[in-house]
Enzyme design. Structure first.
Site, mmCIF file in Angstrom:
data_model
loop_
_atom_site.group_PDB
_atom_site.id
_atom_site.type_symbol
_atom_site.label_atom_id
_atom_site.label_comp_id
_atom_site.label_asym_id
_atom_site.label_seq_id
_atom_site.Cartn_x
_atom_site.Cartn_y
_atom_site.Cartn_z
ATOM 1 C CG ASP A 11 -1.923 -1.176 1.216
ATOM 2 O OD1 ASP A 11 -1.848 -2.013 0.299
ATOM 3 O OD2 ASP A 11 -2.736 -1.269 2.150
ATOM 4 C CG ASP A 53 -6.516 0.044 1.392
ATOM 5 O OD1 ASP A 53 -6.635 -1.166 1.647
ATOM 6 O OD2 ASP A 53 -6.909 0.951 2.163
ATOM 7 C CG HIS A 55 -11.182 0.761 0.425
ATOM 8 N ND1 HIS A 55 -11.183 -0.539 0.873
ATOM 9 C CD2 HIS A 55 -10.182 1.390 1.119
ATOM 10 C CE1 HIS A 55 -10.243 -0.679 1.802
ATOM 11 N NE2 HIS A 55 -9.608 0.465 1.958
ATOM 12 C CG HIS A 72 -8.428 5.172 2.957
ATOM 13 N ND1 HIS A 72 -9.325 5.004 3.985
ATOM 14 C CD2 HIS A 72 -7.921 3.942 2.700
ATOM 15 C CE1 HIS A 72 -9.350 3.730 4.333
ATOM 16 N NE2 HIS A 72 -8.517 3.057 3.567
ATOM 17 C CE LYS A 97 -3.945 -4.184 1.327
ATOM 18 N NZ LYS A 97 -4.680 -3.169 2.082
ATOM 19 C CB CYS A 141 -2.214 -2.999 5.301
ATOM 20 S SG CYS A 141 -3.947 -2.489 5.201
HETATM 21 C C1 VGL Z 1 -4.630 0.649 5.910
HETATM 22 C C2 VGL Z 1 -6.110 1.587 7.391
HETATM 23 C C3 VGL Z 1 -7.114 1.503 6.475
HETATM 24 C C4 VGL Z 1 -3.217 0.205 5.612
HETATM 25 C C5 VGL Z 1 -5.630 0.548 4.974
HETATM 26 O O1 VGL Z 1 -2.838 0.136 4.419
HETATM 27 O O2 VGL Z 1 -2.476 -0.087 6.588
HETATM 28 N N1 VGL Z 1 -4.873 1.153 7.115
HETATM 29 N N2 VGL Z 1 -6.851 0.976 5.266
HETATM 30 ZN ZN ZN Z 2 -8.289 0.951 3.646
#
Ligand code: VGL
Ligand code: ZN
Length: 206
Positions: A11, A53, A55, A72, A97, A141
């Site tokens: 990420d 990430d 979403h 985000h 993901k 993550c």
């Molecule tokens: C993450 C919070 C929400 C991460 C992703 O990549 O660690 N943290 N979504």
């Molecule tokens: Zn996230």
């Protein structure tokens, strides 16, 4: 060439860096170090995977839909792009993901490529046994991905100079837990030594 080791970058997206929607404090500072790991893996012809990430707008992961996080890394948004300073080679495999509204998608082991193939199947099918994890965020993550990798019987190395967390306390706790689970910590110098024998064999003279 045996592909028994893989670099997994978690990420490293604009939204998790300074100026993004859910910035990890100084998240972008790990990028130059990650770029060195990328070169090391490229030179040794080991696979590189980057998770993102990814979403949907209606993800239950977001505060606006009952979750805990500001919005985000929305699919195809600018914030969801990999940070421009991250030198991902064209050969890097990208897995996404958190792509369905009901899932948080903390672990990269729940991520899939464009053909819906899961990360563990992708890397197991090419013979990967050991994974080297860096990226964001240590306390979410990165932690979830490293612990899933252990459950899936990979040998796991955490690249301690190439991870950053949201909370320093939670990140320290995450690292202790990862060590208890058998995850080994490495820095770039130690990792280079692990690969040193191989680099020699690829030289023409000797
Ligand atoms: C993450 C919070 C929400 C991460 C992703 O990549 O660690 N943290 N979504
Ligand atoms: Zn996230």
């Amino acid at each position: 060439m045996k592909k028994d080791k893989a670099l997994i970058i978690i990420d490293v997206q604009k939204d998790f860096c300074t100026g993004g929607a859910l910035p990890v404090p100084n998240g972008e500072r790990i990028i130059p170090v990650l770029n060195k790991y990328i070169s090391l893996f490229k030179k040794n012809r080991f696979p590189i995977v980057a998770s993102r990430d990814w979403h949907p707008e209606d993800s239950k992961h977001f505060k606006s839909n009952g979750g805990v996080w500001p919005k985000h890394c929305v699919v195809k948004s600018d914030g969801a792009k990999f940070h421009p300073k991250l030198c991902l080679p064209a050969s890097a495999k990208i897995v996404s993901k958190g792509t369905i509204p009901s899932e948080d998608g903390y672990s990269a082991f729940d991520a899939r490529d464009n053909n819906k193939k899961k990360l563990s199947r992708i890397i197991k099918s090419i013979g990967v046994k050991e994974i080297f994890i860096g990226g964001l965020a240590t306390d979410y993550c990165v932690k979830a991905s490293a612990l899933s990798a252990i459950k899936e019987n990979f040998k796991v190395y955490l690249l301690k100079d190439a991870v950053k967390g949201i909370s320093s306390k939670a990140s320290a706790d995450a690292i202790s837990l990862m060590r208890e689970k058998g995850i080994e910590l490495l820095d770039f110098r130690k990792a280079s030594k692990l690969f040193a024998g191989r680099v020699k064999y690829t030289r023409k003279e000797a």
